[in-house]
Design an enzyme around this catalytic site. Sequence first.
Site, PDB file in Angstrom:
ATOM      1  N   SER A 115       0.858  -1.187   0.000  1.00  0.00           N
ATOM      2  CA  SER A 115       0.000   0.000   0.000  1.00  0.00           C
ATOM      3  C   SER A 115       0.894   1.238   0.000  1.00  0.00           C
ATOM      4  CB  SER A 115      -0.950  -0.060   1.203  1.00  0.00           C
ATOM      5  OG  SER A 115      -1.844   1.012   1.170  1.00  0.00           O
TER       6      SER A 115
ATOM      7  N   HIS B 179      -2.429  -0.987  -3.496  1.00  0.00           N
ATOM      8  CA  HIS B 179      -3.586  -0.082  -3.364  1.00  0.00           C
ATOM      9  C   HIS B 179      -3.398   1.097  -4.309  1.00  0.00           C
ATOM     10  CE1 HIS B 179      -4.572  -1.459   1.039  1.00  0.00           C
ATOM     11  NE2 HIS B 179      -4.956  -2.334   0.120  1.00  0.00           N
TER      12      HIS B 179
ATOM     13  N   ASP C  12      -5.406  -3.845   5.795  1.00  0.00           N
ATOM     14  CA  ASP C  12      -5.654  -4.824   4.743  1.00  0.00           C
ATOM     15  C   ASP C  12      -4.445  -5.775   4.714  1.00  0.00           C
ATOM     16  OD1 ASP C  12      -6.738  -6.103   2.545  1.00  0.00           O
ATOM     17  OD2 ASP C  12      -6.038  -4.613   1.105  1.00  0.00           O
TER      18      ASP C  12
END
Lengths: 190, 285
Positions: free
Chosen positions: A14, A41, A134
């Site tokens: 991310s 992401h 996540d």
Amino acid sequence: MTLPFPQAVVIGASAGGVQALRDVLGCFPATFPAPVLVVQHIPRDRPSGIPALLDGSCALPVAEAQDKEPLCGGVVLFAPPDYHLLVEDRTTVSLSRDEPVLYSRPAIDPLFESAAEVFGEGLLAILLTGASSDGSAGVAAVRREGGIVWIQDPDEAVAPIMPASAIAHAGADAIVTLGDLCRRLGTLAP
Amino acid sequence: MPRVVLEALMSAETELFDLELKVLLEAVYLRYHYDFRHYAVSSLRRRMRHAMGRYGMERLSDLQHRVIHDPAFFAEAMQYFTVQVSEMFRDPGYFAALREHAIPVLKTYPSIKVWIAGCSTGEEVWSMAILLEEEGLLDRAVIYATDINPAALEAAESGVFPLDRMALFSRNYQAAGGRRSLSEYFTTGYGGAVFDRRLKKQVVFADHSLATDAVFSEVHLVSCRNVLIYFNRELQDRAVGLFHDSLVRRGFLGLGAKESLQFGAHAADFEACAPHERLYRRTAS
Ligand SMILES: C[S@@+](CC[C@H](N)C(=O)[O-])C[C@H]1O[C@@H](n2cnc3c(N)ncnc32)[C@H](O)[C@@H]1O
């Protein structure tokens, strides 16, 4: 220690991930025989450009996944913006527009969980820098199914929350710096 | 260094889950004639796990039990068997491509039929109606809006959407080449944005399954977006076969942004018209 050669590799990243991915994907040898699937992401409303950006720094071909695309050894597939990337079976990927996970689509958990279910102990999962949680459920699934998990050392990560959260939630087989990661990948090479 | 090849096995737990999933889908088919047996399993597994979490169930067989004994429960659980996420003018480039490539051709017909397959809660239907209206085609068009989810079809027909979604819908509409302001098409009331009834006078909402039903009309444009991703390849082939049989010669087929005919049985029956926007045309043969 020689680890068994994985049948597939999944990577999640991310915040700070593009630079980390450049390093990590750069270590994969051109002869790497397993497919590599990546969720970074990204904003949902514009083309990601990441596969193109990383193509030059990686010996393997890098592309954005399409629905029902065959899984091939030595190819790096990225989740496209606004879709989750899933492993359908040993030879195919699927995309889905199911609900975002922790506000992200694509998200890391769906990739890791679906890959864990299909590849079981044949999976290597790598979780990198990020400021989200996540990936934690995904790492737990990979470990439950017997796969191997390497997580970037939070002390080294640009954004430590994601790796730290996964380590706290599910543990890891190894907590690694990007340098370690490269060396370890080397020990896998056939 | 010797390369150790693992014959990777799914864990016993996953194997049992898949077994129960097969039994569940078979039961749903026998009991209600909804056929989810050829859906992409990766996303179905996830959604069934969510359903089990939501209803506090330990095993998928508990879900199966409730589903077959309680039709009202199945109607509710339907939300987990199908994915209901949509947006007006989703992937604006697609609607821009329709304007550029399909509309000029459609204008040459005295009347046109459009099939929106898997229309969900109707965002795509209302977008299409607005597009056709702005192109002066709505009055001579019939739009078939089909789905298997009765609750979604009902929502689609109501044309009422939450107000907090209008900012996104407006942005999409502008990016799709909208000619006015989206707010000209709705009024606010009933706690939401109510779209102009006039837009739907040419729309027929109907229950139709791409898994079990046949072709019902000859159409000029099929728009089936973000539905095929939930099917396995075999079912994708069936659905695309229906589209092919339904389309007039040189008719248009639009798919979702990452869906492609490339991996399917009908690749040669269509040619890409705006490849990046997944707009195809039926080949002449
Ligand atoms: C993600 S929505 C797509 C909505 C819209 N087309 C869009 O792209 O925004 C998928 C829809 O496909 C419908 N669907 C699932 N299986 C179907 C089938 N066998 N036949 C027709 N529609 C189906 C679902 O009920 C759901 O409404």
